[in-house]
Design a protein around this motif. Structure first.
Motif, short mmCIF file in Angstrom:
data_model
loop_
_atom_site.label_atom_id
_atom_site.label_comp_id
_atom_site.label_asym_id
_atom_site.label_seq_id
_atom_site.Cartn_x
_atom_site.Cartn_y
_atom_site.Cartn_z
N VAL A 107 -9.01 49.46 -94.23
CA VAL A 107 -9.87 50.57 -93.82
C VAL A 107 -10.67 50.10 -92.60
CG1 VAL A 107 -10.09 51.58 -96.12
CG2 VAL A 107 -11.71 49.81 -95.40
N HIS A 108 -11.32 51.05 -91.93
CA HIS A 108 -12.13 50.68 -90.78
C HIS A 108 -13.28 49.77 -91.21
CE1 HIS A 108 -10.27 53.05 -87.69
NE2 HIS A 108 -10.15 54.04 -88.54
N ALA A 109 -13.61 48.81 -90.36
CA ALA A 109 -14.75 47.93 -90.65
C ALA A 109 -15.98 48.80 -90.90
CB ALA A 109 -14.99 47.01 -89.45
N GLY A 110 -16.72 48.47 -91.94
CA GLY A 110 -17.94 49.21 -92.25
C GLY A 110 -17.74 50.24 -93.34
N LYS A 111 -16.48 50.64 -93.57
CA LYS A 111 -16.20 51.63 -94.62
C LYS A 111 -16.58 51.03 -95.98
CE LYS A 111 -13.89 55.27 -96.36
NZ LYS A 111 -14.38 56.63 -96.24
N GLY A 112 -17.25 51.82 -96.79
CA GLY A 112 -17.63 51.33 -98.12
C GLY A 112 -19.08 50.92 -98.17
N ALA A 113 -19.69 50.71 -97.00
CA ALA A 113 -21.13 50.39 -96.96
C ALA A 113 -21.90 51.70 -97.07
CB ALA A 113 -21.47 49.70 -95.64
N LYS A 114 -23.19 51.59 -97.30
CA LYS A 114 -24.03 52.79 -97.30
C LYS A 114 -23.96 53.44 -95.91
CE LYS A 114 -27.22 55.50 -99.04
NZ LYS A 114 -26.81 56.45 -100.07
N ALA A 115 -23.98 52.62 -94.90
CA ALA A 115 -23.84 53.13 -93.52
C ALA A 115 -23.33 52.01 -92.63
CB ALA A 115 -25.19 53.64 -93.00
N ALA A 116 -22.70 52.39 -91.55
CA ALA A 116 -22.28 51.42 -90.53
C ALA A 116 -22.70 51.99 -89.18
CB ALA A 116 -20.77 51.22 -90.57
N VAL A 117 -23.04 51.11 -88.26
CA VAL A 117 -23.48 51.57 -86.94
C VAL A 117 -22.63 50.90 -85.87
CG1 VAL A 117 -25.46 51.90 -85.42
CG2 VAL A 117 -25.82 51.74 -87.88
N PHE A 118 -22.05 51.72 -84.99
CA PHE A 118 -21.15 51.24 -83.94
C PHE A 118 -21.84 51.37 -82.58
CE2 PHE A 118 -18.59 52.59 -87.46
CZ PHE A 118 -17.60 51.62 -87.56
N SER A 119 -21.51 50.45 -81.69
CA SER A 119 -22.07 50.51 -80.33
C SER A 119 -21.00 50.96 -79.35
CB SER A 119 -22.57 49.13 -79.90
OG SER A 119 -22.85 49.12 -78.51
N PHE A 120 -21.38 51.85 -78.45
CA PHE A 120 -20.49 52.26 -77.35
C PHE A 120 -21.05 51.77 -76.02
CE2 PHE A 120 -19.60 56.09 -80.27
CZ PHE A 120 -18.63 55.37 -80.96
N ASN A 121 -21.76 50.66 -76.09
CA ASN A 121 -22.30 50.02 -74.89
C ASN A 121 -21.13 49.66 -73.95
OD1 ASN A 121 -24.08 48.72 -73.20
ND2 ASN A 121 -24.12 46.83 -74.39
#
Ligand SMILES: Cc1ncc(COP(=O)(O)O)c(C=O)c1O
Length: 202
Positions: free
Chosen positions: A73-87
């Motif tokens: 699955v995508h990294a972060g899936k299954g956590a309460k929340a995940a935050v991605f950067s588009f820097n």
């Protein structure tokens, strides 16, 4: 706020690290973990679940990375929340900004509300809470969507670059590459090389 450096040595989260977390988790409200190659989320989630501590993943660098066997699955899936950067320096960019993700719709609705100046859902302008102007503009979102369409190609290319370095530097004493965990696929956003002290000529 406690900051703990954990080792995902040779592609595995150290069990001793997870055990050492117990004392913190007894009093923690939230556990933030950085998404990086070797992070073993199932183990991290299981330990945090035991203490009813929600996990938030800093997945800033992890667009396109996957966790789990057979594609995962995508990294972060299954956590309460995940935050991605588009820097601008990331594997895909909208020139700036980022994205929270969660399976918890109420949480995302709340984040959206706060990011759009906490304007009350009424026809007139009224704010009974303090919010922020963190909304991504539609122009930047359009750029991001265009980049999303080529994300898989980007990951492939970054992985090729990593393989090239590893092949080219194979046999040079004192350097080591971050291995890939058996339970995931790194996006190789950055090719990381460990230079061993006392062994390398540098
Ligand atoms: C692990 C990590 N967290 C957070 C950030 C910050 O993200 P941003 O630049 O979108 O604020 C970055 C990189 O920029 C990062 O690599």
């Amino acid at each position: 706020l406690y900051q703990i450096f954990m080792q995902h040595r040779r592609g595995r989260t150290e069990l001793s690290f997870l055990e050492s977390l117990y004392n913190y988790l007894k009093i923690a409200k939230t556990f933030f973990v950085l998404a990086c190659p070797g992070a073993d989320y199932d183990r991290i989630f299981a330990v945090c679940d035991r203490f009813h501590v929600p996990v938030v993943v800093d997945a800033a660098e992890a667009m396109g990375a996957r966790y789990g066997r057979k594609g995962g699955v995508h990294a972060g899936k299954g956590a309460k929340a995940a935050v991605f950067s588009f820097n601008g320096n990331k594997i895909m960019t909208s020139s700036g900004g980022g994205m929270p993700a969660s399976d918890d719709k109420a949480l995302i609705d709340r984040a959206r509300f706060l990011s759009q100046q906490a304007r009350d859902p009424v026809p007139h302008y009224e704010h009974t809470e303090i919010g922020f102007n963190y909304r991504m503009s539609n122009v930047l979102a359009g750029i991001g969507r265009g980049q999303l369409a080529v994300l898989d190609e980007r990951v492939q290319r970054r992985r090729q670059i990593f393989a090239y370095y590893r092949h080219a530097l194979e046999g040079v004493p004192g350097i080591d590459f971050m291995p890939e965990a058996a339970y995931g696929r790194a996006n190789r956003w950055l090719s990381v090389i460990l230079i061993l002290k006392g062994v390398s000529p540098w």
